[in-house]
Design an enzyme around this catalytic site. Structure first.
Site, PDB file in Angstrom:
ATOM      1  CG  HIS A  56       2.055  -0.611   5.470  1.00 44.21           C
ATOM      2  ND1 HIS A  56       3.436  -0.706   5.530  1.00 44.21           N
ATOM      3  CD2 HIS A  56       2.094  -1.192   4.236  1.00 44.21           C
ATOM      4  CE1 HIS A  56       3.970  -1.094   4.713  1.00 44.21           C
ATOM      5  NE2 HIS A  56       3.175  -1.304   3.480  1.00 44.21           N
ATOM      6  CG  LEU A  59      -6.436   0.923  -0.534  1.00 43.38           C
ATOM      7  CD1 LEU A  59      -7.462   2.484  -0.409  1.00 43.38           C
ATOM      8  CD2 LEU A  59      -7.472  -0.212  -0.152  1.00 43.38           C
ATOM      9  CG  ASN A  90       3.183  -0.382  -3.731  1.00 44.64           C
ATOM     10  OD1 ASN A  90       2.143   0.353  -3.288  1.00 44.64           O
ATOM     11  ND2 ASN A  90       3.708  -1.691  -3.353  1.00 44.64           N
ATOM     12  CG  ASP A 303       2.604  -4.705   4.166  1.00 44.17           C
ATOM     13  OD1 ASP A 303       2.504  -4.255   3.144  1.00 44.17           O
ATOM     14  OD2 ASP A 303       3.896  -5.606   4.340  1.00 44.17           O
ATOM     15  CG  HIS A 307      -0.105 -10.325  -4.562  1.00 41.78           C
ATOM     16  ND1 HIS A 307       0.709  -9.260  -5.438  1.00 41.78           N
ATOM     17  CD2 HIS A 307       0.619 -10.106  -3.507  1.00 41.78           C
ATOM     18  CE1 HIS A 307       1.353  -8.717  -4.904  1.00 41.78           C
ATOM     19  NE2 HIS A 307       1.553  -9.398  -3.487  1.00 41.78           N
TER      20      HIS A 307
END
Length: 428
Positions: A56, A59, A90, A303, A307
């Site tokens: 998970h 990238l 996503n 995960d 950002h």
């Protein structure tokens, strides 16, 4: 490629042994192996693990290269001891066609720091309305086996059933982001005592648990494989434990941050602690550790959610959800699971290499450290202690919840098919 001799490493935490790598393969494992013309890596006191596998990872490429690229993400993965990562769908555009998953797969090949296995979207545009081209993505060069709308929940039961039925044809798996959307509208953190005191919208545990309950029943009904992403509550643990007791084909992952951090940290209003699913209670954290130790939860998955600075350096309500995790995952697992005596290093190999590779049906990874096997290996110094400094990260983003925190262990070397991607803790 030259030969490499890893001398005196504790394989899976066992007795010290030597490992001779020739080209892409482990040639010999034993004691007192002659070095000859091999490059020697002195590994006394270090743990040798199979290369870690992450089920998970975000990238961000294509579309959000301001937060991460396949190159920077795989550099971060190598630094963290990973030799393979599964890249979530996503992106912009969404990885819902053969063309996009092949693009990500090729970018992974070009980066060279670890293998990148794309995950395909379950629905077109992650919109939950129409199945994406699951068969075409599987038949593509990327050979997609794992499908997920992660970041969003496949909340339509009919769509979820159809996806589970479809992937049976090629032994695929649907990885569900379990979040009932109506129950989490406007949610900012875990629903509980802290959210009530802070006046922040709550994300109730039942929003996760109700979807997991539905999906394990659906998977049993159609006899297919479902994988639960980033399981985060004690109630979710009980549902998965029950499903497994029935013999159903259900697997689950937990993130490092849900093994260590609690919703008490949100009192700081620091958006670095804003994540989906949210940080839960101390009781949840302890239940997750126990479930990972007893096998109810199959594996650890990062995960890793990078950002850019401006998406986190703002007021809580406006901040993006997510944390980077590739470069700190193994240290957090050492602190929460190994140093506490819940599992040993062989257990770490099981939960961070063997099981995730098996769930993702990933060839060449999650293999034993023995002669004839691919030389995908990670060397860890478990005695190391150091403060987390995101300025030194290989990731393009710095949104770690561990800045300034002391964590144990350090990856000293990572080998991808016999080639060193990390040497003495630095990218090769």
């Amino acid at each position: 490629m030259s030969k490499i001799l890893i001398r005196g490493a504790k394989i899976l935490g066992g007795e010290p042994q030597d490992v001779l790598i020739d080209g892409e393969t482990i040639e010999r494992v034993g004691t007192d192996i002659e070095a000859g013309d091999a490059t020697v890596v002195e590994a006394a006191g270090q743990i040798l693990l199979p290369g870690l596998v992450d089920l998970h990872t975000h990238l961000r490429e294509p579309g959000r290269e301001d937060s991460e690229t396949v190159l920077t993400g795989t550099k971060a993965a190598a630094r963290g001891g990973f030799t393979a990562v599964h890249a979530m769908a996503n992106t912009f555009p969404v990885a819902d066609t053969a063309g996009v998953v092949e693009q990500v797969w090729r970018l992974g090949k070009e980066s060279g720091y670890c293998d990148v296995q794309p995950i395909g979207a379950v629905t077109v545009g992650l919109e939950g309305k129409q199945l994406a081209e699951l068969g075409a993505m599987h038949d593509s060069a990327a050979g997609v086996k794992v499908f997920s709308d992660d970041g969003k929940c496949v909340d339509d039961a009919v769509i979820m059933r159809r996806a589970l039925e479809y992937v049976k044809a090629f032994d695929g798996v649907v990885a569900q982001h379990a979040q009932e959307p109506r129950l989490t509208e406007g949610a900012q953190m875990n629903e509980g005592v802290v959210s009530a005191e802070l006046g922040l919208g709550g994300w109730p545990a039942v929003a996760e648990e109700s979807i997991i309950a539905r999906d394990v029943l659906l998977a049993a009904h159609v006899d297919s494989r479902v994988h639960i992403c980033h399981l985060s509550t004690a109630g979710s643990v009980e549902i998965v434990r029950w499903a497994k007791s029935k013999g159903w084909n259900v697997t689950a992952e937990v993130t490092p941050h849900h093994l260590l951090l609690t919703d008490e940290l949100v009192r700081s209003y620091n958006p670095v602690y804003k994540v989906n699913p949210p940080l839960r209670t101390e009781a949840d954290v302890m239940a997750l550790r126990e479930a990972l130790a007893d096998g109810t939860i199959d594996c650890v998955a990062t995960d890793h959610a990078p950002h850019p600075h401006e998406d986190k350096d703002c007021e809580w309500a406006a901040a993006a959800m997510g944390m980077v995790g590739l470069e700190t995952a193994l240290s957090v697992v050492q602190q929460t699971m190994v140093d506490t005596g819940l599992i040993d290093w062989a257990g770490v190999a099981e939960r961070m290499s063997f099981r995730p590779a098996a769930i993702g049906r990933l060839d060449g990874h999650g293999r034993p450290v023995s002669a004839g096997e691919p030389a995908n290996l990670t060397l860890v110094d478990p005695a190391y202690r150091g403060l987390v400094d995101p300025a030194g990260f290989a990731s393009r983003s710095r949104n770690t919840p561990y800045e300034g925190r002391e964590l144990p262990g350090r990856v000293t070397h990572t080998f991808l098919r016999g080639r060193a991607t990390v040497v003495d803790g630095k990218l090769a």
